[in-house]
Design a protein around this motif. Structure first.
Motif, mmCIF file in Angstrom:
data_model
loop_
_atom_site.group_PDB
_atom_site.id
_atom_site.type_symbol
_atom_site.label_atom_id
_atom_site.label_comp_id
_atom_site.label_asym_id
_atom_site.label_seq_id
_atom_site.Cartn_x
_atom_site.Cartn_y
_atom_site.Cartn_z
ATOM 1 N N ALA A 194 0.325 5.004 1.607
ATOM 2 C CA ALA A 194 -0.589 5.568 2.604
ATOM 3 C C ALA A 194 -0.249 7.023 2.907
ATOM 4 C CB ALA A 194 -0.523 4.729 3.872
ATOM 5 N N PRO A 195 -0.367 7.893 1.911
ATOM 6 C CA PRO A 195 0.040 9.288 2.136
ATOM 7 C C PRO A 195 -0.928 10.054 3.040
ATOM 8 C CG PRO A 195 -1.055 9.086 0.027
ATOM 9 C CD PRO A 195 -0.940 7.692 0.576
ATOM 10 N N SER A 196 -0.372 11.018 3.745
ATOM 11 C CA SER A 196 -1.193 11.977 4.484
ATOM 12 C C SER A 196 -1.344 13.198 3.579
ATOM 13 C CB SER A 196 -0.493 12.393 5.768
ATOM 14 O OG SER A 196 -0.174 11.244 6.515
ATOM 15 N N ARG B 30 0.837 -1.202 0.000
ATOM 16 C CA ARG B 30 0.000 0.000 0.000
ATOM 17 C C ARG B 30 0.864 1.241 0.000
ATOM 18 N NH1 ARG B 30 2.100 2.077 4.342
ATOM 19 N NH2 ARG B 30 1.614 1.277 6.408
ATOM 20 N N GLU C 267 -4.435 8.857 4.443
ATOM 21 C CA GLU C 267 -4.424 8.996 5.906
ATOM 22 C C GLU C 267 -4.760 10.441 6.265
ATOM 23 O OE1 GLU C 267 -0.860 6.927 7.361
ATOM 24 O OE2 GLU C 267 -2.035 5.103 7.073
ATOM 25 N N TYR D 61 -3.139 7.826 15.561
ATOM 26 C CA TYR D 61 -2.495 7.445 14.313
ATOM 27 C C TYR D 61 -1.985 6.002 14.235
ATOM 28 C CZ TYR D 61 0.941 7.265 10.694
ATOM 29 O OH TYR D 61 1.661 6.859 9.622
ATOM 30 N N ARG E 227 7.813 2.065 3.240
ATOM 31 C CA ARG E 227 7.505 3.464 3.567
ATOM 32 C C ARG E 227 8.770 4.201 3.987
ATOM 33 N NH1 ARG E 227 4.065 2.031 9.032
ATOM 34 N NH2 ARG E 227 5.771 1.139 10.228
ATOM 35 N N VAL F 293 -3.298 2.860 11.702
ATOM 36 C CA VAL F 293 -2.421 2.254 10.695
ATOM 37 C C VAL F 293 -2.437 0.731 10.843
ATOM 38 C CG1 VAL F 293 0.008 1.999 9.998
ATOM 39 C CG2 VAL F 293 -0.932 4.267 10.460
ATOM 40 N N ASP G 293 11.109 7.761 8.268
ATOM 41 C CA ASP G 293 10.629 8.583 9.382
ATOM 42 C C ASP G 293 9.617 7.791 10.221
ATOM 43 O OD1 ASP G 293 9.228 8.717 6.957
ATOM 44 O OD2 ASP G 293 8.227 10.593 7.461
ATOM 45 N N HIS G 294 9.227 6.617 9.746
ATOM 46 C CA HIS G 294 8.279 5.789 10.508
ATOM 47 C C HIS G 294 8.945 4.653 11.278
ATOM 48 C CE1 HIS G 294 4.666 7.813 9.172
ATOM 49 N NE2 HIS G 294 5.258 7.950 8.013
HETATM 50 N N1 GLU Z 1 0.769 8.629 6.327
HETATM 51 C C1 GLU Z 1 2.155 8.403 6.514
HETATM 52 C C2 GLU Z 1 2.954 9.467 5.783
HETATM 53 O O1 GLU Z 1 2.431 10.119 4.891
HETATM 54 C C3 GLU Z 1 2.605 7.042 6.016
HETATM 55 C C4 GLU Z 1 2.249 5.979 6.972
HETATM 56 C C5 GLU Z 1 2.667 4.601 6.568
HETATM 57 O O2 GLU Z 1 3.096 4.389 5.410
HETATM 58 O O3 GLU Z 1 2.571 3.715 7.402
HETATM 59 O O4 GLU Z 1 4.090 9.666 6.095
#
Ligand code: GLU
Length: 469
Positions: free
Chosen positions: A17-19, A15, A51, A194, A212, A198, A215-216
């Motif tokens: 999953a952009p904010s 996936r 997101e 958040y 991803r 997720v 930063d996560h």
């Molecule tokens: N929404 C997050 C972002 O834009 C990504 C989260 C994810 O990929 O788990 O940085």
């Protein structure tokens, strides 16, 4: 130590999953390219999830740029877009299961108490973290519940042991559970936070590989613990290093990163962009220029780069130029037609041949449209070039050429012999005639071969421009 075991017979599901909290730039969209490519390369499924729970910072305009940018680059999704804001009921239902199973507990610590705790910890040179005051334990007496205070819900993070995962980019990562405090997973008004959303999404969407931005990485051990509390094994993780801008800072719209769609407007080809972005953090030997098909044949998670990649616009232009050269003229023409349309110019059947003639000199479709516009709109030679090339001495040559061209067949052979006749009649060399003709007809003295250029113009246009000497 339990690693997520991925069943290789299961279908890959990835996936993006952009904010939607700012216009998506190249650094962000690379996080779409790799999961898309991995799904396509393995016959899997690619899911788009928006997101959008940060209501203050999310916008529809930012969602539009994400969807438009992905469409432009051909990063098609099989499922979604799913919007987290539309899944609130689902998160709340899972939250209720967590409460029932005893994985969460209410915490009544006020903001002021939390601040005081943090200050004490900082003063003692400890890492600020929630101290578990409200965490129920066998035999522990909890403080009296304050009146009229809505609690947050905290996740009972496992105590002791480590959370470990084999990151496809970073290798083995191990975090001690003691480093992680009990995360707030629902706010006082009951809305989930958040990291919890997720995990629920990644479970519901049966995601097998989370690819991803790094930063996560800090969220991952917390997310893995929530997965396990929900009785699920986490997916495979690949955390991509940052993309730096040309100044070496993290790419961000705050320091001038352009929205992805701007590259479309500036005349970059989707395949060139995919090629360039693919190389920004992944490699296949020394290959620099490759097609989308080659990329999908080669792509896997084993050759993702470990260090930050730096954006280089000059290289992007070079990659684009290579793709333009290799592209079929008939495929290039509609893209150039789009650029011309923005200038109010309607192209015609000549355009693909015009593209063929000029594409080697151009690195974007905008540059190609600059050349092509000379065939459809007026040209204005620069005063300097006019002064240099359109001299008194040249006028009789031009008059002869006009005569010759008026009478000749309008094809390359006819035009070529008209030019030769003119040169012979005046006893001059080719460049003496060719340069002024180019300036008058194309607006500049540097063009491909004259007969090829003239042939693609309409005869009346050429004659009118030559008479304008
Ligand atoms: N929404 C997050 C972002 O834009 C990504 C989260 C994810 O990929 O788990 O940085």
């Amino acid at each position: 130590m339990a690693f997520p075991l991925f069943d290789m017979t299961a279908q890959v599901r990835t996936r993006f999953a952009p904010s939607p909290t700012g216009f998506i730039h190249l650094g962000n969209i690379r996080s779409a390219l790799y999961p898309w490519a991995f799904a396509r390369a393995t016959g899997g499924t690619f899911i788009l999830r928006i997101e959008d729970t940060d209501l203050e910072r999310s916008s529809q305009a930012a969602v539009d740029v994400i969807i438009e940018g992905m469409k432009w680059l051909g990063l098609d999704h099989d499922e979604g877009p799913f919007y987290q804001m539309q899944r609130m009921d689902r998160y709340k239902a899972v939250l209720a299961e967590m409460v029932a199973a005893g994985h969460v507990y209410p915490c009544y610590m006020s903001m002021a108490e939390l601040d005081a705790l943090r200050e004490r910890q900082m003063a003692n040179k400890e890492k600020p973290r929630y101290d578990g005051t409200w965490r129920p334990e066998p035999g522990k007496v909890l403080p009296p519940v304050p009146e009229g205070v809505q609690p947050v819900l905290r996740f009972k993070n496992p105590q002791g042991g480590v959370v470990a995962w084999e990151d496809k980019v970073k290798g083995l990562i191990e975090i001690r559970n003691d480093e992680l405090d009990d995360l707030v997973i629902a706010r006082p008004d009951g809305t989930p936070t958040y990291n919890f959303c997720v995990v629920v999404d990644d479970i519901d969407m049966a995601i097998t590989h989370v690819i991803r931005g790094d930063d996560h990485v800090n969220n991952t051990p917390r997310q893995i613990n929530i997965f396990r509390a929900l009785g699920k094994e986490p997916p495979v993780y690949a955390h991509l290093p940052t993309v730096l801008n040309e100044q070496g800072e993290k790419m961000s719209k705050r320091n001038g990163a352009k929205p992805v769609t701007q590259y479309r407007d500036e005349g970059y080809l989707p395949d060139a962009m995919v090629n360039y972005l693919a190389r920004l953090g992944w490699s296949h030997g020394d290959d620099e220029i490759f097609s989308r098909e080659q990329f999908l044949q080669w792509f896997n998670l084993d050759h993702l780069g470990r260090s930050a990649a730096q954006f280089d616009e000059a290289k992007l232009r070079w990659v684009n130029a290579q793709h333009m050269k290799a592209m079929d003229d008939t495929a290039l023409a509609p893209l150039v037609a789009e650029q011309l349309a923005k200038r109010g110019i309607t192209a015609d059947g000549r355009l693909s041949r015009i593209c063929g003639l000029f594409k080697d000199r151009c690195d974007t479709t905008v540059a190609l449209a600059d050349w092509a516009s000379a065939f459809y709109a007026d040209v204005t030679p620069s005063p300097e070039e006019r002064a240099q090339h359109i001299t008194e001495a040249i006028l009789p040559l031009l008059a002869t050429l006009v005569e010759q061209l008026s009478a000749c067949a309008w094809d390359k052979a006819g035009i070529s012999s008209a030019i030769k006749e003119t040169i012979a009649a005046h006893g001059v060399k080719m460049p003496q005639l060719a340069m002024p003709v180019r300036v008058l007809v194309m607006g500049t003295a540097q063009t491909p071969s004259l007969d090829a250029v003239l042939e693609l113009h309409e005869k009346q246009t050429v004659l009118a421009r030559l008479k304008n000497a």
